[in-house]
Design a protein around this motif. Structure first.
Motif, PDB file in Angstrom:
ATOM      1  N   ASP A  65       0.852  -1.173   0.000  1.00  0.00           N
ATOM      2  CA  ASP A  65       0.000   0.000   0.000  1.00  0.00           C
ATOM      3  C   ASP A  65       0.899   1.238   0.000  1.00  0.00           C
ATOM      4  O   ASP A  65       2.082   1.158   0.337  1.00  0.00           O
ATOM      5  CB  ASP A  65      -0.893  -0.039   1.241  1.00  0.00           C
ATOM      6  CG  ASP A  65      -1.715   1.212   1.415  1.00  0.00           C
ATOM      7  OD1 ASP A  65      -2.438   1.586   0.474  1.00  0.00           O
ATOM      8  OD2 ASP A  65      -1.631   1.834   2.492  1.00  0.00           O
ATOM      9  N   SER A  66       0.332   2.390  -0.345  1.00  0.00           N
ATOM     10  CA  SER A  66       1.115   3.624  -0.375  1.00  0.00           C
ATOM     11  C   SER A  66       0.889   4.472   0.874  1.00  0.00           C
ATOM     12  O   SER A  66       1.748   4.557   1.750  1.00  0.00           O
ATOM     13  CB  SER A  66       0.773   4.434  -1.637  1.00  0.00           C
ATOM     14  OG  SER A  66       1.504   5.637  -1.678  1.00  0.00           O
ATOM     15  N   ASP A  67      -0.273   5.119   0.979  1.00  0.00           N
ATOM     16  CA  ASP A  67      -0.546   6.059   2.074  1.00  0.00           C
ATOM     17  C   ASP A  67      -0.520   5.369   3.428  1.00  0.00           C
ATOM     18  O   ASP A  67      -1.278   4.427   3.672  1.00  0.00           O
ATOM     19  CB  ASP A  67      -1.920   6.712   1.878  1.00  0.00           C
ATOM     20  CG  ASP A  67      -1.986   7.555   0.617  1.00  0.00           C
ATOM     21  OD1 ASP A  67      -1.002   8.236   0.314  1.00  0.00           O
ATOM     22  OD2 ASP A  67      -3.029   7.526  -0.055  1.00  0.00           O
ATOM     23  N   LEU A 115       3.964   3.123   2.908  1.00  0.00           N
ATOM     24  CA  LEU A 115       5.243   3.561   2.353  1.00  0.00           C
ATOM     25  C   LEU A 115       5.546   5.016   2.695  1.00  0.00           C
ATOM     26  O   LEU A 115       6.685   5.368   2.991  1.00  0.00           O
ATOM     27  CB  LEU A 115       5.236   3.399   0.831  1.00  0.00           C
ATOM     28  CG  LEU A 115       5.281   1.963   0.298  1.00  0.00           C
ATOM     29  CD1 LEU A 115       5.020   1.958  -1.196  1.00  0.00           C
ATOM     30  CD2 LEU A 115       6.611   1.293   0.608  1.00  0.00           C
ATOM     31  N   VAL A 148       3.512  -1.103  -5.898  1.00  0.00           N
ATOM     32  CA  VAL A 148       2.642  -0.278  -5.073  1.00  0.00           C
ATOM     33  C   VAL A 148       1.210  -0.531  -5.527  1.00  0.00           C
ATOM     34  O   VAL A 148       0.916  -0.481  -6.727  1.00  0.00           O
ATOM     35  CB  VAL A 148       2.971   1.215  -5.206  1.00  0.00           C
ATOM     36  CG1 VAL A 148       2.087   2.036  -4.268  1.00  0.00           C
ATOM     37  CG2 VAL A 148       4.440   1.474  -4.918  1.00  0.00           C
ATOM     38  N   SER A 165      -2.567   0.776  -4.626  1.00  0.00           N
ATOM     39  CA  SER A 165      -3.197   1.844  -3.853  1.00  0.00           C
ATOM     40  C   SER A 165      -4.610   2.143  -4.324  1.00  0.00           C
ATOM     41  O   SER A 165      -4.913   2.042  -5.522  1.00  0.00           O
ATOM     42  CB  SER A 165      -2.348   3.122  -3.955  1.00  0.00           C
ATOM     43  OG  SER A 165      -3.018   4.237  -3.412  1.00  0.00           O
ATOM     44  N   ILE A 181      -0.108   8.320  -6.780  1.00  0.00           N
ATOM     45  CA  ILE A 181       0.888   7.300  -6.444  1.00  0.00           C
ATOM     46  C   ILE A 181       2.254   7.710  -6.973  1.00  0.00           C
ATOM     47  O   ILE A 181       3.262   7.649  -6.260  1.00  0.00           O
ATOM     48  CB  ILE A 181       0.479   5.922  -7.020  1.00  0.00           C
ATOM     49  CG1 ILE A 181      -0.889   5.494  -6.514  1.00  0.00           C
ATOM     50  CG2 ILE A 181       1.530   4.870  -6.656  1.00  0.00           C
ATOM     51  CD1 ILE A 181      -1.436   4.269  -7.223  1.00  0.00           C
ATOM     52  N   ALA A 214       3.685  10.531  -4.984  1.00  0.00           N
ATOM     53  CA  ALA A 214       4.128  10.076  -3.669  1.00  0.00           C
ATOM     54  C   ALA A 214       5.484   9.392  -3.752  1.00  0.00           C
ATOM     55  O   ALA A 214       6.371   9.635  -2.921  1.00  0.00           O
ATOM     56  CB  ALA A 214       3.096   9.139  -3.060  1.00  0.00           C
ATOM     57  N   MET A 215       5.672   8.530  -4.745  1.00  0.00           N
ATOM     58  CA  MET A 215       6.936   7.815  -4.870  1.00  0.00           C
ATOM     59  C   MET A 215       8.068   8.781  -5.224  1.00  0.00           C
ATOM     60  O   MET A 215       9.173   8.694  -4.672  1.00  0.00           O
ATOM     61  CB  MET A 215       6.822   6.708  -5.922  1.00  0.00           C
ATOM     62  CG  MET A 215       5.856   5.573  -5.543  1.00  0.00           C
ATOM     63  SD  MET A 215       6.248   4.773  -3.961  1.00  0.00           S
ATOM     64  CE  MET A 215       5.024   5.527  -2.875  1.00  0.00           C
ATOM     65  N   LEU A 273       3.202   0.267 -10.504  1.00  0.00           N
ATOM     66  CA  LEU A 273       2.284   1.082  -9.724  1.00  0.00           C
ATOM     67  C   LEU A 273       0.863   0.732 -10.150  1.00  0.00           C
ATOM     68  O   LEU A 273       0.489   0.935 -11.311  1.00  0.00           O
ATOM     69  CB  LEU A 273       2.554   2.573  -9.955  1.00  0.00           C
ATOM     70  CG  LEU A 273       4.011   3.041  -9.791  1.00  0.00           C
ATOM     71  CD1 LEU A 273       4.118   4.529 -10.114  1.00  0.00           C
ATOM     72  CD2 LEU A 273       4.539   2.746  -8.399  1.00  0.00           C
ATOM     73  N   SER A 320      -3.089   1.331  -9.590  1.00  0.00           N
ATOM     74  CA  SER A 320      -4.074   2.269  -9.059  1.00  0.00           C
ATOM     75  C   SER A 320      -5.477   1.705  -9.181  1.00  0.00           C
ATOM     76  O   SER A 320      -5.876   1.189 -10.245  1.00  0.00           O
ATOM     77  CB  SER A 320      -3.995   3.588  -9.832  1.00  0.00           C
ATOM     78  OG  SER A 320      -5.156   4.371  -9.632  1.00  0.00           O
ATOM     79  N   ASP A 326       0.119  -3.631   4.289  1.00  0.00           N
ATOM     80  CA  ASP A 326      -0.862  -2.547   4.335  1.00  0.00           C
ATOM     81  C   ASP A 326      -1.042  -2.099   5.776  1.00  0.00           C
ATOM     82  O   ASP A 326      -0.937  -2.902   6.708  1.00  0.00           O
ATOM     83  CB  ASP A 326      -2.197  -3.045   3.774  1.00  0.00           C
ATOM     84  CG  ASP A 326      -2.986  -1.958   3.062  1.00  0.00           C
ATOM     85  OD1 ASP A 326      -3.261  -0.918   3.699  1.00  0.00           O
ATOM     86  OD2 ASP A 326      -3.328  -2.161   1.884  1.00  0.00           O
TER      87      ASP A 326
END
Length: 222
Positions: free
Chosen positions: A10-12, A15, A109, A111, A118, A121-122, A135, A137, A169
């Motif tokens: 997961d991102s938010d 990561l 990733v 997300s 995304i 963010a990276m 990535l 989405s 996550d």
């Protein structure tokens, strides 16, 4: 040798430390469109949840937006969020070292956010080189956590069966999605005093624990 596992992050909140930024932006934007909302409310009730789902929940409580206002509101929120990410976003403490230690595993990733978010963010956090173009989405694929389909489509795109994937996550919706997808799931529980890790997931509280957890899962899969 233990098998290589495919790691789906997961991102938010997993990561990158973006959730407080998102909470603050939403707390600024949504009330200006007639939907009472606070940063605390996002953190306590809606972490990791699709933006449209949040708005639908708020509309059920406070009344519907005027027709045509949703895209205006979303565009305002996304624009302000990107500005803040490019200026302020940092990786989760300990995550860069954990990713470096896991260099031998393919990574992606996965997300609930839009692809542009995304990517931003990276890039802003300095983590882009760990993932390349991997990535995934929800907006691009048309399926959002907690539906397991997002993780399953990412696994397919990476060329791995679900049983060889690990979903990592921090949010309840993501943990639920990974478990429903039949994957091993690591719950990065950054709020252990407030949140429980669901049965079937592995709980860690800091990214520094991640390499050891992945190594244990790889040994178990051998």
């Amino acid at each position: 040798m233990p098998p290589v596992l495919c790691l789906l992050f997961d991102s938010d909140g997993t990561l990158v430390d973006s959730e407080i930024l998102l909470a603050e932006v939403m707390g600024e934007i949504l009330p200006s469109f007639g939907l009472p909302f606070s940063a605390r409310q996002y953190m306590e009730e809606f972490r990791g949840v699709r933006f449209q789902t949040i708005i639908e929940a708020l509309e059920s409580r406070h009344g519907a937006l005027v027709d045509g206002r949703f895209p205006v509101m979303e565009n305002a929120m996304r624009g302000r969020m990107e500005t803040r990410m490019r200026a302020e976003l940092l990786p989760i403490d300990g995550m860069p070292d954990a990713l470096a230690a896991l260099a031998g595993h393919p990574k992606a990733v996965v997300s609930n956010g839009p692809a542009q978010k995304i990517l931003c963010a990276m890039q802003s956090s300095g983590l882009a080189h760990h993932f390349g173009n991997n990535l995934y989405s929800a907006y691009a694929l048309g399926v959002w956590k907690p539906d397991p389909g997002l993780y399953l489509k990412a696994a397919e795109g990476m060329g791995y069966p679900a049983q060889r994937c690990v979903a990592i996550d921090d949010a309840a919706v993501g943990v639920a999605a990974g478990l429903a997808a039949g994957m091993q799931v690591i719950h990065l529980n950054r709020f252990p005093e407030e949140e429980m890790t669901p049965e079937g997931a592995i709980a860690i509280t800091h990214p520094g624990e991640l390499p050891g957890a992945i190594a244990a899962l790889a040994r178990g899969a051998a």
